[in-house]
Design a protein around this motif. Structure first.
Motif, PDB file in Angstrom:
ATOM      1  N   ASN A  64       0.723  -1.381  -0.080  1.00 47.99           N
ATOM      2  CA  ASN A  64       0.124   0.069  -0.095  1.00 47.99           C
ATOM      3  C   ASN A  64       0.838   1.382  -0.022  1.00 47.99           C
ATOM      4  N   THR A  65       2.092   1.183   0.329  1.00 47.75           N
ATOM      5  CA  THR A  65       3.009   2.309   0.055  1.00 47.75           C
ATOM      6  C   THR A  65       4.303   2.221  -0.731  1.00 47.75           C
ATOM      7  N   ALA A  66       4.318   1.161  -1.450  1.00 45.04           N
ATOM      8  CA  ALA A  66       5.588   0.872  -2.288  1.00 45.04           C
ATOM      9  C   ALA A  66       5.518   1.671  -3.344  1.00 45.04           C
ATOM     10  N   SER A  67       6.835   2.347  -3.914  1.00 41.85           N
ATOM     11  CA  SER A  67       6.862   2.945  -5.031  1.00 41.85           C
ATOM     12  C   SER A  67       6.991   1.906  -6.201  1.00 41.85           C
ATOM     13  N   LEU A  68       7.027   2.592  -7.354  1.00 42.70           N
ATOM     14  CA  LEU A  68       7.186   1.814  -8.672  1.00 42.70           C
ATOM     15  C   LEU A  68       8.462   0.964  -8.600  1.00 42.70           C
ATOM     16  N   GLU A  69       9.463   1.910  -8.303  1.00 41.75           N
ATOM     17  CA  GLU A  69      10.741   1.215  -8.207  1.00 41.75           C
ATOM     18  C   GLU A  69      11.069   0.102  -7.099  1.00 41.75           C
ATOM     19  N   ASP A  70      10.305   0.509  -5.896  1.00 38.07           N
ATOM     20  CA  ASP A  70      10.287  -0.684  -4.988  1.00 38.07           C
ATOM     21  C   ASP A  70       9.694  -1.833  -5.512  1.00 38.07           C
ATOM     22  N   LEU A  71       8.404  -1.833  -6.092  1.00 38.84           N
ATOM     23  CA  LEU A  71       7.922  -3.074  -6.707  1.00 38.84           C
ATOM     24  C   LEU A  71       8.526  -3.734  -7.954  1.00 38.84           C
ATOM     25  N   ASP A  72       9.479  -2.911  -8.531  1.00 43.24           N
ATOM     26  CA  ASP A  72      10.101  -3.384  -9.670  1.00 43.24           C
ATOM     27  C   ASP A  72      11.378  -4.166  -9.124  1.00 43.24           C
ATOM     28  N   THR A  73      11.484  -4.209  -7.919  1.00 42.01           N
ATOM     29  CA  THR A  73      12.905  -5.020  -7.146  1.00 42.01           C
ATOM     30  C   THR A  73      12.332  -6.442  -7.107  1.00 42.01           C
ATOM     31  N   LEU A  74      11.112  -6.823  -7.260  1.00 44.28           N
ATOM     32  CA  LEU A  74      10.714  -8.149  -6.708  1.00 44.28           C
ATOM     33  C   LEU A  74      10.893  -8.939  -7.898  1.00 44.28           C
ATOM     34  N   GLN A  75      11.299 -10.133  -7.548  1.00 41.94           N
ATOM     35  CA  GLN A  75      11.501 -11.124  -8.595  1.00 41.94           C
ATOM     36  C   GLN A  75      10.417 -11.365  -9.448  1.00 41.94           C
ATOM     37  N   GLY A  76      10.498 -11.427 -10.539  1.00 44.88           N
ATOM     38  CA  GLY A  76       9.484 -11.635 -11.645  1.00 44.88           C
ATOM     39  C   GLY A  76       8.307 -10.386 -11.950  1.00 44.88           C
ATOM     40  N   ILE A  77       8.751  -9.146 -11.613  1.00 44.50           N
ATOM     41  CA  ILE A  77       7.791  -8.039 -11.211  1.00 44.50           C
ATOM     42  C   ILE A  77       8.753  -6.931 -12.213  1.00 44.50           C
ATOM     43  N   GLY A  78       8.364  -6.538 -13.244  1.00 47.91           N
ATOM     44  CA  GLY A  78       8.880  -5.281 -14.067  1.00 47.91           C
ATOM     45  C   GLY A  78       8.118  -4.076 -14.064  1.00 47.91           C
ATOM     46  N   PRO A  79       8.705  -3.093 -14.650  1.00 50.26           N
ATOM     47  CA  PRO A  79       8.099  -1.812 -14.700  1.00 50.26           C
ATOM     48  C   PRO A  79       6.449  -1.870 -14.972  1.00 50.26           C
ATOM     49  N   ALA A  80       6.296  -2.574 -15.961  1.00 56.99           N
ATOM     50  CA  ALA A  80       4.810  -2.527 -16.190  1.00 56.99           C
ATOM     51  C   ALA A  80       3.871  -3.212 -15.240  1.00 56.99           C
ATOM     52  N   LEU A  81       4.302  -4.305 -14.654  1.00 57.00           N
ATOM     53  CA  LEU A  81       3.516  -5.068 -13.900  1.00 57.00           C
ATOM     54  C   LEU A  81       3.324  -4.266 -12.440  1.00 57.00           C
ATOM     55  N   ALA A  82       4.632  -3.543 -11.951  1.00 56.20           N
ATOM     56  CA  ALA A  82       4.632  -2.659 -10.704  1.00 56.20           C
ATOM     57  C   ALA A  82       3.662  -1.402 -11.236  1.00 56.20           C
ATOM     58  N   GLN A  83       3.508  -1.162 -12.254  1.00 56.53           N
ATOM     59  CA  GLN A  83       2.487   0.176 -12.683  1.00 56.53           C
ATOM     60  C   GLN A  83       1.074  -0.486 -12.444  1.00 56.53           C
ATOM     61  N   ARG A  84       0.713  -1.781 -12.774  1.00 54.30           N
ATOM     62  CA  ARG A  84      -0.390  -2.265 -12.606  1.00 54.30           C
ATOM     63  C   ARG A  84      -0.769  -2.393 -11.228  1.00 54.30           C
ATOM     64  N   ILE A  85       0.342  -2.811 -10.325  1.00 52.78           N
ATOM     65  CA  ILE A  85      -0.118  -2.984  -8.974  1.00 52.78           C
ATOM     66  C   ILE A  85      -0.594  -1.648  -8.206  1.00 52.78           C
ATOM     67  N   LEU A 101      -3.205  -9.743  -4.427  1.00 53.91           N
ATOM     68  CA  LEU A 101      -2.224  -9.549  -5.744  1.00 53.91           C
ATOM     69  C   LEU A 101      -2.672 -10.550  -6.950  1.00 53.91           C
ATOM     70  N   LYS A 102      -3.160 -11.299  -6.658  1.00 53.06           N
ATOM     71  CA  LYS A 102      -3.550 -12.120  -7.915  1.00 53.06           C
ATOM     72  C   LYS A 102      -4.841 -11.686  -8.476  1.00 53.06           C
ATOM     73  N   GLU A 103      -5.418 -10.636  -8.149  1.00 55.37           N
ATOM     74  CA  GLU A 103      -6.367  -9.964  -9.098  1.00 55.37           C
ATOM     75  C   GLU A 103      -5.640  -9.021  -9.727  1.00 55.37           C
ATOM     76  N   VAL A 104      -4.462  -8.843  -9.750  1.00 57.64           N
ATOM     77  CA  VAL A 104      -3.835  -7.922 -10.765  1.00 57.64           C
ATOM     78  C   VAL A 104      -3.470  -8.495 -11.752  1.00 57.64           C
ATOM     79  N   LYS A 105      -3.938  -8.142 -13.235  1.00 56.74           N
ATOM     80  CA  LYS A 105      -3.784  -8.620 -14.355  1.00 56.74           C
ATOM     81  C   LYS A 105      -2.258  -8.932 -14.540  1.00 56.74           C
ATOM     82  N   GLY A 106      -1.755 -10.167 -14.816  1.00 57.11           N
ATOM     83  CA  GLY A 106      -0.555 -10.585 -15.060  1.00 57.11           C
ATOM     84  C   GLY A 106       0.217 -11.349 -13.867  1.00 57.11           C
ATOM     85  N   ILE A 107      -0.340 -11.299 -12.721  1.00 58.47           N
ATOM     86  CA  ILE A 107       0.007 -12.107 -11.479  1.00 58.47           C
ATOM     87  C   ILE A 107      -0.738 -13.308 -11.243  1.00 58.47           C
TER      88      ILE A 107
END
Length: 125
Positions: A64-85, A101-107
């Motif tokens: 609920n507080t992570a930035s796009l860059e923080d989410l992008d550091t997760l394994q398997g999550i790129g910038p596009a998926l981080a933006q969808r989150i 998270l499973k409700e986000v398209k691509g996860i």
């Protein structure tokens, strides 16, 4: 001439012995690779064993507080998926459970299981 051949054979024998010693030393040498040399002292528990709790709590990303860059550091999550989150978080007012998270398209299930232990949920601000 015979003396030169004998000296050559002696030098070859000495070189072979030296090579055998060098190879033997490298084959059986074990460097000191204790756990303490790789782990910072603050990650050790009082009894000298490695503590995973300190590592997990400091590395978890708050959905609920992570930035796009923080989410992008997760394994398997790129910038596009981080933006969808982030888009999902803004549209639905944040995550109440990590399983959302499973409700986000691509996860899917596989990716969710891969990142499940790296994320946590805080109340949305």
């Amino acid at each position: 001439m015979e003396e030169e051949k004998r000296q050559t054979r002696v030098l070859i024998a000495i070189a072979l012995v030296f090579c055998a010693l060098l190879i033997g030393y490298n084959a059986f040498y074990v460097p000191d690779a204790s756990l303490e040399s790789f782990v910072e002292t603050d990650q050790l528990s009082g009894n000298g064993e490695y503590s995973m709790e300190a590592e997990e709590s400091s590395e978890k990303i708050h959905l609920n507080t992570a930035s796009l860059e923080d989410l992008d550091t997760l394994q398997g999550i790129g910038p596009a998926l981080a933006q969808r989150i982030i888009d999902y978080r803004e549209e639905y007012g944040g995550f109440s459970r990590v399983e959302e998270l499973k409700e986000v398209k691509g996860i899917g299930e596989v990716l969710f299981e891969q990142i499940r232990d790296s994320v946590t949920v805080e109340p949305a601000e």
